[in-house]
Design an enzyme around this catalytic site. Structure first.
Site, PDB file in Angstrom:
ATOM      1  N   ARG A  94       0.869  -1.159  -0.034  1.00  0.00           N
ATOM      2  CA  ARG A  94       0.094   0.055   0.051  1.00  0.00           C
ATOM      3  C   ARG A  94       0.830   1.370   0.092  1.00  0.00           C
ATOM      4  O   ARG A  94       1.666   1.333   0.787  1.00  0.00           O
ATOM      5  CB  ARG A  94      -0.729  -0.007   1.386  1.00  0.00           C
ATOM      6  CG  ARG A  94      -1.544   1.243   1.388  1.00  0.00           C
ATOM      7  CD  ARG A  94      -2.648   1.349   2.572  1.00  0.00           C
ATOM      8  NE  ARG A  94      -3.290   2.407   2.594  1.00  0.00           N
ATOM      9  CZ  ARG A  94      -3.334   3.355   3.502  1.00  0.00           C
ATOM     10  NH1 ARG A  94      -2.410   2.634   4.805  1.00  0.00           N
ATOM     11  NH2 ARG A  94      -3.823   4.330   3.717  1.00  0.00           N
ATOM     12  N   HIS A 112      -2.502  11.057   0.981  1.00  0.00           N
ATOM     13  CA  HIS A 112      -2.126  10.906   2.396  1.00  0.00           C
ATOM     14  C   HIS A 112      -1.583  12.024   2.924  1.00  0.00           C
ATOM     15  O   HIS A 112      -0.314  12.002   3.180  1.00  0.00           O
ATOM     16  CB  HIS A 112      -1.012   9.620   2.469  1.00  0.00           C
ATOM     17  CG  HIS A 112      -1.088   8.984   3.743  1.00  0.00           C
ATOM     18  ND1 HIS A 112      -1.175   7.628   3.889  1.00  0.00           N
ATOM     19  CD2 HIS A 112      -0.617   9.381   4.700  1.00  0.00           C
ATOM     20  CE1 HIS A 112      -0.871   7.188   5.136  1.00  0.00           C
ATOM     21  NE2 HIS A 112      -0.469   8.253   5.527  1.00  0.00           N
ATOM     22  N   GLU A 115      -7.307   8.241   6.338  1.00  0.00           N
ATOM     23  CA  GLU A 115      -7.660   9.103   7.705  1.00  0.00           C
ATOM     24  C   GLU A 115      -8.197  10.333   7.470  1.00  0.00           C
ATOM     25  O   GLU A 115      -7.367  11.338   8.061  1.00  0.00           O
ATOM     26  CB  GLU A 115      -6.299   8.819   8.280  1.00  0.00           C
ATOM     27  CG  GLU A 115      -5.744   7.358   8.546  1.00  0.00           C
ATOM     28  CD  GLU A 115      -4.610   7.309   9.606  1.00  0.00           C
ATOM     29  OE1 GLU A 115      -3.926   8.275  10.225  1.00  0.00           O
ATOM     30  OE2 GLU A 115      -4.133   6.053  10.132  1.00  0.00           O
ATOM     31  N   ASN A 170      -7.626   1.591   9.734  1.00  0.00           N
ATOM     32  CA  ASN A 170      -6.258   1.765  10.622  1.00  0.00           C
ATOM     33  C   ASN A 170      -6.364   1.815  11.911  1.00  0.00           C
ATOM     34  O   ASN A 170      -7.236   2.769  12.570  1.00  0.00           O
ATOM     35  CB  ASN A 170      -5.595   3.008  10.143  1.00  0.00           C
ATOM     36  CG  ASN A 170      -5.144   3.226   8.621  1.00  0.00           C
ATOM     37  OD1 ASN A 170      -5.187   2.083   8.025  1.00  0.00           O
ATOM     38  ND2 ASN A 170      -4.714   4.154   8.030  1.00  0.00           N
ATOM     39  N   TYR A 203      -4.443   1.544  15.951  1.00  0.00           N
ATOM     40  CA  TYR A 203      -3.124   1.582  16.767  1.00  0.00           C
ATOM     41  C   TYR A 203      -3.484   1.320  18.322  1.00  0.00           C
ATOM     42  O   TYR A 203      -2.620   0.689  18.693  1.00  0.00           O
ATOM     43  CB  TYR A 203      -2.476   2.914  16.546  1.00  0.00           C
ATOM     44  CG  TYR A 203      -2.087   2.902  15.127  1.00  0.00           C
ATOM     45  CD1 TYR A 203      -0.648   2.440  14.986  1.00  0.00           C
ATOM     46  CD2 TYR A 203      -2.666   3.301  14.119  1.00  0.00           C
ATOM     47  CE1 TYR A 203      -0.037   2.333  13.533  1.00  0.00           C
ATOM     48  CE2 TYR A 203      -2.033   3.520  12.732  1.00  0.00           C
ATOM     49  CZ  TYR A 203      -0.833   2.967  12.483  1.00  0.00           C
ATOM     50  OH  TYR A 203      -0.480   2.839  11.328  1.00  0.00           O
ATOM     51  N   GLU A 242      -3.707  -0.380   8.047  1.00  0.00           N
ATOM     52  CA  GLU A 242      -2.435  -0.262   9.017  1.00  0.00           C
ATOM     53  C   GLU A 242      -2.528  -0.619  10.238  1.00  0.00           C
ATOM     54  O   GLU A 242      -3.542  -0.461  10.758  1.00  0.00           O
ATOM     55  CB  GLU A 242      -2.160   1.523   9.059  1.00  0.00           C
ATOM     56  CG  GLU A 242      -1.964   2.308   7.889  1.00  0.00           C
ATOM     57  CD  GLU A 242      -1.814   3.662   8.167  1.00  0.00           C
ATOM     58  OE1 GLU A 242      -1.647   4.003   9.106  1.00  0.00           O
ATOM     59  OE2 GLU A 242      -1.833   4.552   7.245  1.00  0.00           O
TER      60      GLU A 242
HETATM   61  O1  IFM Z   1       2.465   7.269  10.389  1.00  0.00           O
HETATM   62  C1  IFM Z   1       1.308   7.429  10.285  1.00  0.00           C
HETATM   63  C2  IFM Z   1       0.483   7.231   8.928  1.00  0.00           C
HETATM   64  O2  IFM Z   1       0.963   8.161   8.141  1.00  0.00           O
HETATM   65  C3  IFM Z   1      -0.966   7.261   9.131  1.00  0.00           C
HETATM   66  N1  IFM Z   1      -1.501   6.419  10.285  1.00  0.00           N
HETATM   67  C4  IFM Z   1      -0.775   6.381  11.602  1.00  0.00           C
HETATM   68  C5  IFM Z   1       0.804   6.052  11.236  1.00  0.00           C
HETATM   69  C6  IFM Z   1       1.386   6.157  12.658  1.00  0.00           C
HETATM   70  O3  IFM Z   1       1.199   7.323  13.177  1.00  0.00           O
END
Ligand code: IFM
Length: 464
Positions: free
Chosen positions: A95, A138, A183, A309, A311, A367
């Site tokens: 990606r 992005h 995002e 995505n 985290y 992600e």
């Molecule tokens: O590095 C970023 C990415 O560009 C977008 N999503 C979160 C990642 C980590 O912060």
């Protein structure tokens, strides 16, 4: 925390999901992700125009250590060896994103040299059998568009559709899946709501208007992409956040709901239900964006896939008024970003979305990953926390699939260490280490284990 067979091993062991795990399926795609400004460098070359991130990085105090993406991983010049590297790791999908300021001039005409870079890159990836996911936006908005109001200006959405038109005419046949935006929450909230990201504006009303124009841009681009490149998939990528209540009180539970409305429903409701969640404007009174007739239909056109995505989670309590406030938990595992490692949040959100949205399209985890302070010792990087992180999050994905969510693949963030926005180069998210002085790439232990797992999957499917 519920772990399954994947995480029952110590972090140094190979990835060995249970025999019935969906992760063994041949058609479950495993890849890695990057983004243009974070890896390419070459910001002044071959006619590339300045982006809002060039401007933001040049503004004192905005980015840690005054870093910028001017050189980054020098991928613009090293793309061939980087492709060899990802092919060598056995990754099935890649990606990447396109830098809008590299491919179009200020009058909307194409920049041949910039276009040719992506053509060469994507053609090579296809020749190598890599499934390509391409994000159009992005975060690197051309600065000349920001000078005319950026995402606060409705015109930017139409310019984005022109850009999508150019790219899909030029690159049709080399892209398996197009994502319009990466995002939009970060672009709108961090860019226009609290100013932590470019263009650095801080106003709640700006954030909701920027979000509306971003989503409109997405909706305007979809039919264009469908027309120009009918055989590819089209979708969008959203970052999602888990909010958990600090106590059982009704107020804290509502605070956690509001957190998720602000992080998730703000984007997913307009896309999948055709309306913004009303509670958003209870949280932020007086910030309703200007919406023109027909906008919500454009925004909620059907998607072929949704990129997710994920985290970390955020523990919240009521702020005593109508909102929420973060209450950081003590003694939990955290990453170099300070983010809590919380794989259950991914599983729970995915299952929750499949109940909330009857039209939830097939999902790709576009992600997931973590930053750690990795160093090369005797030519090796033993990133044990990342290995454990990946195992546990893959296990969470497997659990969501078993619970009925249609998840088709998983992209690690990131293929290599890169420019981590306001945190510069200090935070290392890669499965490949980058020495920013020599540009030497060193495969981390996590990359070796991912690679072994993909190889094992191939062998199994050949035996089957
Ligand atoms: O590095 C970023 C990415 O560009 C977008 N999503 C979160 C990642 C980590 O912060």
């Amino acid at each position: 925390m519920a772990h399954d067979a994947l995480s029952s091993h110590s972090s140094a062991d190979p990835f060995t999901p249970a025999a019935d795990s969906a992760l063994w399926r041949k058609n479950f795609l495993l890849g890695a992700a990057t983004a243009s400004y974070q890896i390419e460098g070459a910001v002044d070359e071959d006619g590339r125009l300045p982006s809002i991130w060039d401007t933001f990085c040049a503004t004192p105090g905005k980015v840690l250590a005054g870093d910028s993406g001017a050189v980054a991983c020098d991928h613009y010049h090293r793309w061939e060896s980087d492709v060899d590297m990802l092919v060598g790791l056995g990754l099935e999908g890649y990606r990447l994103s396109i830098a809008w300021p590299r491919v179009m001039d200020a009058n909307g005409a194409s920049n041949r040299k910039g276009l040719d870079f992506y053509k060469r890159l994507l053609t090579r990836l296809k020749e190598k059998g890599i499934t390509t996911f391409v994000t159009l936006y992005h975060w690197d908005l051309p600065q000349h568009l920001e000078d005319r109001g950026g995402w606060l200006n409705r015109e930017t959405a139409y310019r984005f559709a022109d850009y999508a038109d150019l790219m899909s005419r030029e690159l049709a046949g080399t892209v398996d899946a197009w994502a319009t935006l990466n995002e939009p929450w970060c672009s709108a909230y961090l860019g226009y709501g609290n100013g932590h990201h470019a263009p650095g504006l801080a106003n709640g009303r700006f954030a909701t208007q920027a979000m509306h124009h971003l989503l409109l841009a997405h909706g305007l681009a979809l039919p264009v992409l469908r027309e120009n490149d009918p055989s590819s998939q089209k979708g969008i990528v959203a970052n999602i956040g888990r909010g958990t209540p600090n106590s059982d009180s009704v107020e804290d539970q509502r605070a956690a709901q509001l957190f998720e409305i602000q992080h998730n429903a703000w984007i997913l409701d307009p896309l999948l239900k055709g309306a913004y969640p009303e509670a958003l404007f209870e949280l932020w009174p007086g910030t309703e964006p200007l919406i023109l007739g027909g906008d919500m239909q454009i925004i909620s056109a059907p998607l072929d896939f949704l990129g997710i995505n994920y985290y970390f989670r955020t523990n919240v309590a009521t702020d005593g008024a109508h909102g929420f406030t973060e209450v950081p938990l003590e003694g939990v595992e955290r990453t170099q970003m300070g983010w809590e490692v919380y794989p259950d949040g991914l599983r729970d959100l995915l299952i929750g979305f499949s109940h909330e949205y009857s039209n939830l399209p097939p999902v790709y985890i576009t992600e997931n990953g973590m930053a750690s302070d990795d160093t090369v010792i005797d030519g090796r990087v033993n990133d044990t926390q990342r290995i454990s992180f990946l195992k546990r999050h893959l296990a969470a994905v497997d659990e969501a699939i078993k619970a009925g969510v249609d998840i088709r693949g998983y992209f690690l963030w990131s293929l290599m260490d890169n420019f981590e926005w306001a945190f510069g180069y200090e935070r290392r998210f890669g499965i490949v280490h980058v020495d920013y002085v020599t540009q030497k790439r060193t495969t981390k232990r996590s990359a070796e284990l991912v690679s072994q797992f993909i190889e094992e999957r191939k062998e199994r499917s050949q035996r089957a």
